[in-house]
Write a protein that holds these residues in place. Structure first.
Motif, short mmCIF file in Angstrom:
data_model
loop_
_atom_site.label_atom_id
_atom_site.label_comp_id
_atom_site.label_asym_id
_atom_site.label_seq_id
_atom_site.Cartn_x
_atom_site.Cartn_y
_atom_site.Cartn_z
N CYS A 83 1.04 4.25 -2.77
CA CYS A 83 0.80 5.64 -2.38
C CYS A 83 1.90 6.54 -2.90
O CYS A 83 1.65 7.63 -3.43
CB CYS A 83 0.70 5.73 -0.86
N GLU A 136 -7.86 1.07 6.12
CA GLU A 136 -6.68 0.28 5.76
C GLU A 136 -6.10 -0.43 6.98
O GLU A 136 -5.68 -1.58 6.90
CB GLU A 136 -5.63 1.17 5.11
N GLU A 176 -9.98 6.77 5.37
CA GLU A 176 -9.29 5.78 4.55
C GLU A 176 -8.19 5.09 5.36
O GLU A 176 -8.03 3.86 5.29
CB GLU A 176 -8.69 6.42 3.31
N LYS A 177 -7.43 5.86 6.12
CA LYS A 177 -6.37 5.26 6.94
C LYS A 177 -6.94 4.29 7.97
O LYS A 177 -6.37 3.23 8.24
CB LYS A 177 -5.55 6.36 7.62
N GLU A 232 -12.45 -0.35 -0.94
CA GLU A 232 -12.32 1.00 -1.48
C GLU A 232 -13.62 1.45 -2.14
O GLU A 232 -14.10 2.57 -1.92
CB GLU A 232 -11.20 1.05 -2.52
N LEU A 254 0.82 -1.19 0.00
CA LEU A 254 0.00 0.00 0.00
C LEU A 254 0.86 1.25 0.00
O LEU A 254 0.57 2.22 -0.70
CB LEU A 254 -0.92 0.01 1.23
N GLU A 255 1.93 1.23 0.77
CA GLU A 255 2.82 2.39 0.85
C GLU A 255 3.48 2.65 -0.50
O GLU A 255 3.62 3.80 -0.93
CB GLU A 255 3.87 2.16 1.93
N THR A 271 -9.68 11.44 4.31
CA THR A 271 -8.38 10.76 4.26
C THR A 271 -8.12 10.00 5.56
O THR A 271 -7.52 8.92 5.53
CB THR A 271 -7.25 11.76 4.00
N LEU A 287 -6.87 10.13 -2.15
CA LEU A 287 -6.98 8.79 -1.59
C LEU A 287 -6.05 7.83 -2.32
O LEU A 287 -5.36 8.20 -3.26
CB LEU A 287 -8.43 8.31 -1.70
N ARG A 288 -6.02 6.60 -1.86
CA ARG A 288 -5.09 5.61 -2.39
C ARG A 288 -5.26 5.39 -3.89
O ARG A 288 -4.29 5.36 -4.64
CB ARG A 288 -5.29 4.28 -1.65
N SER A 289 -6.52 5.26 -4.34
CA SER A 289 -6.77 4.93 -5.74
C SER A 289 -7.65 5.94 -6.45
O SER A 289 -8.10 5.69 -7.56
CB SER A 289 -7.42 3.54 -5.84
#
Length: 335
Positions: free
Chosen positions: A14, A111, A107-108, A177, A10-11, A104, A88-90
């Motif tokens: 990002c 995850e 979202e964290k 997501e 994921l990182e 945001t 966001l991630r995607s």
């Protein structure tokens, strides 16, 4: 180990996304609606750029940029519609002012919760799937259908309004997501829990989800950096430094200086600042409401080696808010 690998993947994703958003853009847009503009810029962003339904999708965008970071261009367009950008991630979502940080943080939280699930149940939520629907589709139906198709139990779908959405076609997103992306516009998200099988039954393959308020259970927003130094705290040559007092913090004196870089909701930021100054916060919500200022409005500030007064002015000045310190209380209000 698998949970750590999940986090590392994921990182990496990002960081790749941030590189695209930092890329310089040279373009001119004239007389195009916000939603249509967002659809076009999605190709440049390499991810969907969506507009929250609470913003006017037909807001006219007129922009000219020369070698400007894409994220700055997105922020300028969002500002025209009285919105801001949630990266966001995607995906990138243009949301009403004051909500980007909440989105945001949500979202964290998702995850973190998904990463804590057993591998088999986590894989259900991480599975990529297409997200598309025709004009007039209802979010409650879309959420329920996605959960049913994936074989997960989802509680609280009655909280999702019977709204009607514009036709949308997105790149593949994970189940987790996609559900949250649908729910964000209604200030909702899914909280995932481990699903335990009954005694003597096979282990459950899918987790259980519960639809909750988007800000429910979120950790307070964190300040990027805030430091303070005092002349009295610096050791004198030849003398050992004084031990810190075990008592509660005392109100800061004018000799202290502070450095700060932040983008956070107003009330949460002031709570952190007041505690750092050894004060209690008294935020006058009624006066803020009269002036159209929301306690969750995002405040952005950067100061270096500022006095206490300069720090508070930098945070509150752009909103035309007043502050007073009486005894051990920081009072913030609007005139």
């Amino acid at each position: 180990m698998l949970g750590m690998m999940h986090g590392m993947m994921l990182e990496a994703a990002c960081l790749a996304g941030e590189a695209v958003l930092d890329a310089p853009v040279t373009a001119t847009w004239s007389g195009i609606g916000l939603r249509e503009w967002a659809g076009r810029v999605s190709e440049t962003a390499g991810r969907p750029v969506l507009v929250d339904h609470r913003l006017d999708p037909d807001t006219t965008i007129r922009l000219e940029c020369r070698e400007e970071p894409l994220l700055d261009v997105l922020a300028r367009a969002a500002a025209v519609a009285n919105g801001e950008v949630a990266t966001l991630r995607s995906s990138v979502v243009i949301v009403p002012l004051g909500l980007a940080t909440v989105v945001t943080r949500a979202e964290k939280a998702r995850e973190s919760r998904v990463a804590s699930l057993p591998t088999r149940q986590r894989s259900v939520l991480d599975r990529q799937m297409p997200w598309q629907w025709p004009a007039g589709a209802r979010p409650r139906d879309l959420v329920a259908a996605a959960a049913t198709k994936a074989g997960v139990t989802l509680e609280g779908t009655a909280k999702v309004p019977h709204d009607h959405l514009p036709a949308t076609s997105l790149a593949d997103l994970t189940l987790a997501e996609g559900l949250d992306l649908l729910l964000t516009a209604y200030d909702l998200r899914v909280d995932w829990q481990v699903s335990h099988a009954a005694a003597g039954s096979p282990a459950s393959r899918a987790p259980t989800g519960r639809i909750i308020a988007i800000d429910a259970g979120l950790a307070p927003a964190t300040v990027t950096a805030i430091t303070g130094t005092s002349a009295a705290a610096r050791p004198v040559a030849g003398k050992p430094p004084r031990r810190p007092s075990p008592d509660k913090p005392k109100p800061a004196t004018d000799k202290q200086t502070f450095s700060l870089q932040v983008a956070a909701p107003l009330e949460e930021l002031l709570t952190v600042i007041a505690a750092r100054l050894g004060l209690k916060l008294d935020l006058d919500h009624e006066s803020l409401t009269r002036c159209g200022i929301a306690p969750r409005e995002i405040v952005r500030a950067t100061v270096k080696d500022a006095s206490r007064d300069e720090l508070l002015d930098a945070i509150l000045g752009p909103l035309s808010l007043q502050w007073r310190i009486n005894d051990d209380t920081l009072r913030v209000f609007a005139r």
